[in-house]
Each structure stands twice: as structure tokens, then as C-alpha cells.
Motif scaffolding. Sequence first.
Motif, PDB file in Angstrom:
ATOM      1  N   LYS A  48      37.953  30.230  43.000  1.00  0.00           N
ATOM      2  CA  LYS A  48      37.021  30.678  43.891  1.00  0.00           C
ATOM      3  C   LYS A  48      35.794  31.285  43.530  1.00  0.00           C
ATOM      4  CE  LYS A  48      39.545  29.663  47.701  1.00  0.00           C
ATOM      5  NZ  LYS A  48      40.033  30.380  48.724  1.00  0.00           N
ATOM      6  N   LYS A  91      34.727  37.451  44.981  1.00  0.00           N
ATOM      7  CA  LYS A  91      35.143  35.941  45.141  1.00  0.00           C
ATOM      8  C   LYS A  91      36.611  35.802  45.253  1.00  0.00           C
ATOM      9  CE  LYS A  91      30.583  34.242  44.362  1.00  0.00           C
ATOM     10  NZ  LYS A  91      29.754  34.175  43.197  1.00  0.00           N
ATOM     11  N   ASP A 118      40.846  37.112  47.597  1.00  0.00           N
ATOM     12  CA  ASP A 118      40.830  36.347  48.714  1.00  0.00           C
ATOM     13  C   ASP A 118      42.312  36.215  49.252  1.00  0.00           C
ATOM     14  OD1 ASP A 118      40.442  34.545  50.671  1.00  0.00           O
ATOM     15  OD2 ASP A 118      39.559  33.115  49.617  1.00  0.00           O
ATOM     16  N   LYS A 160      35.331  39.534  53.271  1.00  0.00           N
ATOM     17  CA  LYS A 160      36.105  38.383  53.694  1.00  0.00           C
ATOM     18  C   LYS A 160      37.615  38.624  53.724  1.00  0.00           C
ATOM     19  CE  LYS A 160      36.848  36.024  49.448  1.00  0.00           C
ATOM     20  NZ  LYS A 160      36.143  36.861  48.501  1.00  0.00           N
ATOM     21  N   ALA A 161      38.272  38.016  54.670  1.00  0.00           N
ATOM     22  CA  ALA A 161      39.779  38.055  54.574  1.00  0.00           C
ATOM     23  C   ALA A 161      40.302  39.474  54.716  1.00  0.00           C
ATOM     24  CB  ALA A 161      40.466  37.075  53.403  1.00  0.00           C
TER      25      ALA A 161
END
Length: 304
Positions: free
Chosen positions: A276, A245, A248, A69-70
Motif C-alpha cells: 500500500k 498508507k 489499512d 481510511k478504513a
Amino acid sequence: MRDLEFLEEQKVSPALLREVERFREAYEVPEDVKNRIVKPPIPFYGREILEMAIAALLQGENVLLSGSKATGKNILAENLAFIFRRPSYNISFNVNTDSSSLIGTDTFVENEVRLRKGPVYQCAAKGGFGIFDEINMAKNDAVSVLHATLDYRRIIDVPGYDKIELHPAARFIGTMNYGYAGTKELNEALVSRFLVIDMPPLTEETLMLILKKNFPKAKEEGLRHFAGLFLDLQLKAQNSEISTKPMDLRGMIGALKTIQIGISPRKAVTMGITNKSFDMFEKEIIGDIVMTRIPEEWTGDEVF
Ligand SMILES: Nc1ncnc2c1ncn2[C@@H]1O[C@H](COP(=O)(O)OP(=O)(O)OP(=O)(O)O)[C@@H](O)[C@H]1O
Ligand SMILES: [Mg+2]
């Protein structure tokens, strides 16, 4: 080309940029989809990845961006559509995606069955760049309808309708987070129709560019702490000491935004990064890392 300055700044190969220019000149954009040419909110940073993707697209290939992610997959896809000056079509994949949501559905118009054209159809006809977002969320048999579209045949052939050929400028860019909850293993036949780019971990240099671009008024020294925090988390995640997690960048940018309007840096980072993770034990480890980079007593003045 003024609007490609951000590529020149990153020293993207001039030979490739000349080819991009030729591509743009070769393919006019139909008037009715000009509003689909959208300038992305921020440039994508990463010369090698840009060169790989641009070269692949110039040669008529489709590109699959894989990464956690990201890591900038969507921002890259949007930048590519803009670099090539093509209208973009964002198509989000999910478990319910099927051939009708991609190609089109039957509708009744004046007592006649007609095809209401889906996004892939429109993209193919107008020479757009189709972004298949989270492509590995769809069921494999649902996307098999795209095989002929994505390989050398470059056609859409749905039984019962006219066969159409893809516009020569049409390309497809997939994004995926491998192994995330809800994702499926992509079938080999589908993957075979893309060149695959694995999004690399962020370097300090790239991170600083991204943060500065997002927060032009921030203090360089302050941002360095945030970049450092991100790199610490990235390293710990790579060594499997923590999960990905809290790694991010989106959360970090969100945190910086709240600092900008008065929240203390530590509280902001707690919201954007630490929280997160929902595991008590991991949260403690993240808290320790945050402590070394973002002092509790810091106010927004340290950053802005
Ligand atoms: N190399 C990069 N260049 C510019 N921005 C980046 C880069 N990497 C990450 N970002 C920033 O990170 C944020 C997330 O980017 P984006 O939405 O493209 O990620 P993604 O990989 O599609 O994530 P997800 O898998 O969660 O959908 C954006 O604010 C984007 O600007
Ligand atoms: Mg994304």
C-alpha cells in the motif's frame, strides 16, 4: 429487540436503546422504501462512538464522522440507519456535486417541466437516513443548498419548486477523511450543522472482534498476530515514523481472504499491507514490522 443484540452485547446504554425503540415505533416506514432498510454486513464495534451517535440522532442532530481510511465510518453510518430502522440513501460527494445532483433536476414530462427528485429530496420526504459520503470532496458553494435542510429549519427550498419540510425521522450522516488528496476544507457554516465524531484508533479488543466476525473459522492465535501487526503499524503511524498508507484494515481483511484460499500469509500481507506504500524506504520499514509478526514460513494452517 433481537436485532439490537449486538448493541446489548457491547453494553450500549439500555436507556438509549429504549429511546431507539420508541423512535422506531413512532415512525412507520413507507412500503415503497422498505427495501432500503438494509442489514449491514457486519456490526460496528465501539460502544462509546455508538452511544454518542445514537444520542445525537435521537435528539434530531445530524452527525459528521471524521477519520482516516478504513476506520469504519461507512459501516457505522449503515449500522445507524439499521439501528433506527430507517431507509438509507447513500450520496457520494465529488467535485461535480451540485444542487441538482442532490436535490433534483428539471426534466420534461408531457411538455411540462418537472423536478426529477434527487436523493436528498427523496430521503427528506421518506424520512430516510442520508449518508453524505466523503462530504469534503464537494465544492463548498455546492453544498450551501443544504444549509436550510440541515439546521432547525428542516426544509428543502429550491427556487421555482415547492418548499418541502423534512420528514421528522430524516437525518443526515456525513463521512470525511480530513486532509486527504482531493478534499476541501469544509466551511464553518456547514460543519456547524453537524455534531462531529472523530473515529478513534482501534484497540486490540475491537480489532479482534472485527477480525473474528469477518473470519469466524479462523484460529484465535493466528488472528492475534494480525491484530498485533495492525497495532504496530498504527503506533508507528501515530509517531509519524511511517505514513498511514499501510494502516489499512480493509487491506488486512482482503489479505486474510486470500489466505483462506491458499495464498501464504506473508504474500497476502504484502498485497494487503506492505504494497500500500509506494515509497521504497517506507516499504522496507513496513517489511521489518511485518517480519516480526508474520513469519515467512507460515502457511494458511497457522491462521485457518
Ligand atoms: N469499529 C469497527 N467496527 C466494525 N468494522 C470496522 C470498524 N472499523 C473498521 N471496520 C472494518 O473496516 C473496513 C472499512 O470500513 P469502512 O468502509 O466503513 O471505512 P471508512 O472509514 O468509510 O473508510 P474510507 O475512509 O476509506 O471510506 C470494513 O471492512 C469494516 O468492517
Ligand atoms: Mg468510507
